[in-house]
Every structure is written in C-alpha cells, then in structure tokens.
Design a protein around this motif. Structure first.
Motif, mmCIF file in Angstrom:
data_model
loop_
_atom_site.group_PDB
_atom_site.id
_atom_site.type_symbol
_atom_site.label_atom_id
_atom_site.label_comp_id
_atom_site.label_asym_id
_atom_site.label_seq_id
_atom_site.Cartn_x
_atom_site.Cartn_y
_atom_site.Cartn_z
ATOM 1 N N GLU A 1 0.915 -1.121 -0.034
ATOM 2 C CA GLU A 1 0.107 0.013 -0.052
ATOM 3 C C GLU A 1 0.760 1.216 -0.026
ATOM 4 O O GLU A 1 0.359 2.352 -0.070
ATOM 5 C CB GLU A 1 -0.934 -0.053 1.179
ATOM 6 N N VAL A 2 2.173 1.086 0.168
ATOM 7 C CA VAL A 2 2.918 2.319 0.328
ATOM 8 C C VAL A 2 3.276 2.986 -1.137
ATOM 9 O O VAL A 2 3.642 2.380 -1.997
ATOM 10 C CB VAL A 2 4.269 2.038 1.192
ATOM 11 N N ASN B 1 -4.528 5.651 4.871
ATOM 12 C CA ASN B 1 -3.606 6.127 4.113
ATOM 13 C C ASN B 1 -3.999 6.864 2.876
ATOM 14 O O ASN B 1 -4.939 6.117 2.027
ATOM 15 C CB ASN B 1 -2.837 4.682 3.776
ATOM 16 N N SER C 1 -2.901 7.915 0.238
ATOM 17 C CA SER C 1 -1.751 7.923 -1.057
ATOM 18 C C SER C 1 -2.341 7.882 -2.423
ATOM 19 O O SER C 1 -3.517 7.095 -2.191
ATOM 20 C CB SER C 1 -0.711 6.762 -0.992
ATOM 21 N N GLY D 1 -1.361 6.231 -4.796
ATOM 22 C CA GLY D 1 -0.986 4.834 -5.504
ATOM 23 C C GLY D 1 0.413 4.721 -5.585
ATOM 24 O O GLY D 1 1.078 5.509 -6.086
ATOM 25 N N PRO D 2 0.758 3.458 -5.270
ATOM 26 C CA PRO D 2 0.007 2.180 -4.466
ATOM 27 C C PRO D 2 -0.697 3.143 -3.345
ATOM 28 O O PRO D 2 -0.305 3.922 -2.860
ATOM 29 C CB PRO D 2 1.150 1.569 -4.048
ATOM 30 N N ALA D 3 -1.800 2.624 -2.925
ATOM 31 C CA ALA D 3 -2.796 2.946 -2.208
ATOM 32 C C ALA D 3 -3.189 1.874 -0.921
ATOM 33 O O ALA D 3 -3.072 0.843 -1.176
ATOM 34 C CB ALA D 3 -4.031 3.737 -2.899
ATOM 35 N N MET D 4 -4.182 2.511 -0.241
ATOM 36 C CA MET D 4 -4.949 1.841 0.653
ATOM 37 C C MET D 4 -5.569 0.619 -0.070
ATOM 38 O O MET D 4 -6.523 0.723 -1.084
ATOM 39 C CB MET D 4 -6.063 2.583 1.485
ATOM 40 N N GLN E 1 -2.749 -0.360 -9.166
ATOM 41 C CA GLN E 1 -2.502 0.033 -7.877
ATOM 42 C C GLN E 1 -3.409 1.101 -7.201
ATOM 43 O O GLN E 1 -2.842 1.901 -6.191
ATOM 44 C CB GLN E 1 -0.999 0.533 -7.827
ATOM 45 N N PRO F 1 -2.353 -4.352 -6.268
ATOM 46 C CA PRO F 1 -0.733 -3.828 -6.103
ATOM 47 C C PRO F 1 -0.300 -3.346 -7.423
ATOM 48 O O PRO F 1 -0.928 -3.508 -8.725
ATOM 49 C CB PRO F 1 -0.021 -5.239 -5.811
ATOM 50 N N SER F 2 0.808 -2.690 -7.336
ATOM 51 C CA SER F 2 1.232 -2.189 -8.612
ATOM 52 C C SER F 2 1.879 -3.396 -9.421
ATOM 53 O O SER F 2 2.253 -4.460 -8.906
ATOM 54 C CB SER F 2 2.672 -0.964 -8.528
#
Lengths: 360, 360
Positions: A37-38, B5, B7, B9-12, B195, B200-201
C-alpha cells in the motif's frame, strides 16, 4: 506441510523470505500499512528499493559503471527491449540458438527490422548441446552478441562465457542468475525475470553497462527505455513494488546463507547428485551432452513413457510437485533453483529409486 | 495500529483482502506452496486468473465481445501500446488534454509517428476543468479518441462519457475504475493500472473490444500486443501472478460489500463530505471547477502554504498518512479510493477542523 516444488518458474522461494513477508504483510515496519500500500515515492519504499539494488550489487560484485534497472514485462519484454535500446533499423546483431528461449529472443530481434545473424544453432542435436568454445566467429560489424546461458526447457547450459570479440555480450540469465558467482564485467547487458532465483513474477532485473544507455529508438516505450529508467532509478512510472521488496528479502537470504560462492557449491552438489542418480539407472535418462548439463533444470525421461502419468501423480502424493516436463517436450523436469534444498533433491532421488524398483 | 493512508497509489487496500493473503501466504489452498511459488500454467493458478477475470466481468458487466487482458508495465506502457496496437504510421489520432496523465498519453502517441490532434486542452484554467460536453469536434478520420476520465494529480474528473462520434473511445481509467458502475460498451479500450482500486502495482488491466485486436504494428513487443495476449489468456509469458491473485481477492471484497452501485454511493458520499468541509472553511480551498471535481483525488491548499509541513506532520502523527500533494503541485491531496472508509474521511475532516482552529 510444505512440499518440494520443482516448478520451472514461478518457483520455490526461500521459506525465510516468505515468512518474513507474511509476518509484516498488513503492517510493514510498524507503518500501519502493508508494503503493498505504500507509495513508491516515499522514503520507506525508496530505501527498500535502494536496499535491493545494493544487495544485488554486493552479491554479484557489479562494477560501478553498470546500472541496475527494475523493470516489468519479464525477460520476454527484453526480447524486444534489447534491440530497441541498442540498435537502429538495419543494424546487424548476432545470436546463438540453443533452444526455445534463444529462439524467442531471436524472434524478438527479427521483428525489429534487423540483420539477424545466428552464429550457431544446435538444431542438429535437438538442442542437447551448446556450441563449443571458439566454434563460431562473431561479425565485427554486429552491434551485440546475444545468448541464453541456461535454457530452462532443454536443460542446457553454457559452461563458459562466450568471447564476443569486443562487441557487447547480452545474456538472458533468467534461470541462472544468482546460482553462482559471475563476472559481470564480461557483459554489456544482463537481464533476468525474477521468478526463478530472485522473487515473484512481474519483476525483471536488467544490468546494463552505462555506455549502452542513450542509444534507443524514438519509438521505444518509456517503460522499456534503459536511459530513462536509469535516470529515474526505475521509477519513471510506478514500479512493481512488492516484487522489489521480496527481491530484497531473498537477496538477504542469499547473503545470510553464504553468498554466491556457497550457493554455487550447493547448486553444483544438488545437480551432481541428481545426474548421478539418473546416470546410474537403466530406467531414467537425461539427453543433454555432459558438458552442457544445467545445474538448474534437469529434464529426464522414463524408460517407458506410459509410466509418466503415474510417476507425476505418485510424486505429487509424496510431496514432490511440478515434475512434469514442459508441455512442448514431455517427460519429466526437475527445476532445482537456489531455494530447493539438498533434502528436496535427495527426496526426489529416493522417490525415483523407489519408483524404478516398483516399475522397472 | 492501521492508519488511514491517503496515498494516490500504490494506495490503501481492503484489509479483508490483505488478511486473506497473509493467512495463506506460505500455504495457498492447502497446496504446501505460496501463491508466489506456483506455476502460472498449472490448474490452480489458471483457475485463480479465471476467477479474477470472471469477477471483473461480473462487476463491470463487461459484454461478451470484449476481452480482458492482464498485462505488465502499468498504464504508462499503454501510452505506447494503444497507438502500437491500433494505428499505422501516419494515422490521425485524437486526444483530450486535462492534465499530467493526459499529457503523458499524448507524448506516448507523439513518439509513434502519428498525426496527433489535441481536441481540447484545459491549459487556460491550469487544468482545473474538463471540456464541456459537445465542445469539441471529433475528426471523422481519426483512429480513436483518447481521454483520461480522472486526473490523479489535478483531481479533475469527467462527469460524462465523451461522444467519440463513432470512432473507438480509449480511456485511462487507472484512478477511477471500479469506483462506480460504467457502461463498458461505450468504450473501445479501457486500461487501468491496478495500484489504486484493484490491487498492487505491476498489474495493468486492459479491456478491449474484440474488433480492435489484430491491427498492431509488427514491431510491437509481444507483451504489449493485444491479440497475442488475448489468444494466450494473458499468458504469452509469465504474468504477474501475485497481482492477479490479489485482484481476485479485492474483487471478491467489492462484490461482498454490495458491488459497484453501492461502491459508487459510498465514494460519492465520501467525496461530498470532504468537499463540503473544504468549501465551508475559509482556511482550505480546492481549485477545481464544481462540475469537474474528482471523487477519488481531492487536492486542497491551506490559506498559508507555510503551514503545509506542519499539517502533513501532525496528520501523520494522527494516523492520517500521505497527504502531501504531488511533488509537481504542492499543497495537499487526499486520495480516497474504494478501500478508504468513510471513517477515514471523517477522521481527516475532524483533523482539518482542529488544525484550522489552532492555526487560522
């Protein structure tokens, strides 16, 4: 119960790395987030990718004038990316053909409007040999020489690094990288899909000498363009973050178990034990020339192909999985990459002995 | 403690999917192997990939005359792959430019020797708007019209599907796919990096109408060639197996939480709550035109940019992570994809209110 998985790839991974990933899969380093997720632009992941690169540099002793790229698309993408990055239309390139993966690399070059010279083709031996050292002449006007050090399907491996007569040597090391020490300085480009010795599928490592950057065709997709990827630390776009993370864990395991010299000794011992079991039997056979036998992928046949199904099924029941040969060749194949312990090879040998006694 | 989170991406990701993956990471379905270790050619993984495809088809109501491809290289690879698959040298193609991701797609087309017509460019508003419906004419001789339904960086989103006047409509849906129902039949090609809302990416989903297969340039890398990938069920080479597996888990979660209609209602409610908090404040501001505001990515500025660092740091300490805006624009950005619950948005609003009270 964990089985011994003889798959050619994706393949067995070190349980130490899997357990480490599992333990922190929902909370990476106390961040309250999964590594899945980061953001790849944040300090934690940038450090994670830097660790993977530096661990790889350390294990392979990669010289400073080489760049390490973490790309997508597998080694198959490199069948196109190598000519796209290194050649202009009409250039001459040279290839050695030792089996199905060489042939795919050659097809990738042929699609790019090049003069493709195949310097050696082992068709006469049904791809059970490699060309002997010095048996082929490298054209001085070729842009590079490409070869496949280990053919996953045929189980054929070069026992030497070809002399490329001063032009860049390009190698698809997908199924052999990290299996033993190599001299990176002999190569212009090394590429390898991760899913044998380095991690999960979806990650491809490219090691490229820096003078080879910046020669790509303008139509090259950015995600395959070496210079842009080198300049962005492989983050021109979102990289395959989990694969890079897992690569780092696996490289740590390689280092902790003694590095590549020790790995090479273990791999050689594993292969020798399995080849000895095959050679000492009248029931099993391996078709590959003695000087071209792979340490990583060992195909073998049974005296009676009618027994193949029973062999695979009984092996599976004994916790020895994915032993069926590639769909194009049949028979059996045992892929014994880094993560396969000697105990797994010995369990296979014991099973083979037992199966022979019951069926010979 | 799990954080919220934000973000881009990548994200929650949904914790349900992460926990499921964690529980079986060293033993997938009682196989004695990790899903990371199984061969993509084996029945278990083939079934896993088929499940992901059928779950996606079901959720998006994908018509039978569309193919679903699981590719690598992210949406960025499609910036090249779309023109490589759909055009010949010299063809005309049409694009709408609504921000940084549109611009990258346009650059990808420009690299492929095409006549690139940019029908609308929102530069005059600093990319805070989308072209109004019917405000641009689509050239009849263009091969396709490309647009970016949601711009992740600018936080700009189309409230309608453009009329492409009979030519194939191509959409980069990376940051909006699965956020609500869509009518797939309006599109020729939909592509999306996983992502944000899908996993996931390292995985890119392409949904392509089958009459658009088979028109690629001969130099197209096989891993980006739609027809070969369709004919091989996306297994021309080793696919990103873990990403496909996780996509399946996440699609199960979407279905279990009510499907895309319910997801759309939740996403709209989340966005409305956050925009209301911004609009009702004299301290925060969002620059985007009302009819172009994204449900997924909400950029906002503070009255005094000197407070940005304190905002990010205090939010982080409160378990609200990755709120700094894109490095190219600064300010803040809250990405609130499917896996971000309303509780996370409310926690952010509460924090913003508190921060304003202490700093206004």
């Amino acid at each position: 119960m964990r089985v011994y998985n003889f798959s050619a790839g994706p393949a067995m991974l070190p349980i130490e790395a899997l357990t480490a990933a599992q333990s922190e899969l929902t909370d990476w380093g106390g961040s309250g987030m999964s590594v899945l997720e980061v953001t790849h632009r944040g300090k934690p992941f940038v450090a994670c990718a830097a660790h993977a690169e530096s661990a790889l540099r350390s294990l392979l002793a990669i010289p400073d004038n080489y760049r390490v790229l973490f790309l997508q698309g597998g080694a198959s993408a490199q069948f196109s990316a190598v000519p796209m990055n290194l050649t202009a239309s009409g250039d001459k390139v040279a290839y050695l053909n030792t089996g199905q993966w060489s042939a795919k690399a050659i097809a990738g070059a042929c699609a790019q409007d090049l003069d493709v010279a195949v310097l050696a083709d082992e068709k006469a031996t049904s791809y059970t040999t490699v060309p002997s050292e010095g048996s082929f002449a490298v054209p001085a006007d070729a842009v590079y020489l490409h070869y496949t050090p280990n053919e996953t399907i045929g189980g054929v491996e070069f026992g030497y690094v070809p002399d490329s007569a001063g032009i860049p040597l390009v190698a698809d090391m997908s199924s052999t990288i990290l299996s033993r020490p190599i001299d990176v300085s002999r190569f212009g480009v090394i590429y390898a899909g991760a899913q044998k010795n380095m991690g999960p599928s979806g990650l491809c490592v490219v090691i490229v000498r820096d003078d080879l950057l910046g020669h790509s065709r303008s139509t090259t997709p950015g995600i395959l363009e070496y210079k842009q990827m080198a300049e962005s630390d492989s983050m021109l776009n979102t990289p395959p973050t989990f694969g890079i993370y897992l690569l780092g864990l696996i490289l740590d395991w390689v280092a902790e178990t003694g590095g590549l010299a020790a790995m090479g000794e273990r791999n050689q011992a594993k292969a020798q034990a399995l080849y000895a079991a095959i050679d000492n039997s009248q029931f099993y056979a391996n078709p590959v020339a003695l000087d071209a036998r792979s340490w990583m992928n060992i195909p073998f046949t049974l005296a009676d192909p009618a027994l193949d199904k029973a062999f695979v099924a009984q092996a599976e029941a004994a916790g020895l999985t994915n032993l069926a040969g590639h769909r194009s060749v049949g028979g059996m194949r045992a892929s014994i990459y880094n993560a396969m312990p000697m105990e797994g090879v010995q369990a296979l040998i014991d099973f083979m002995t037992d199966f022979e006694q019951h069926n010979a």
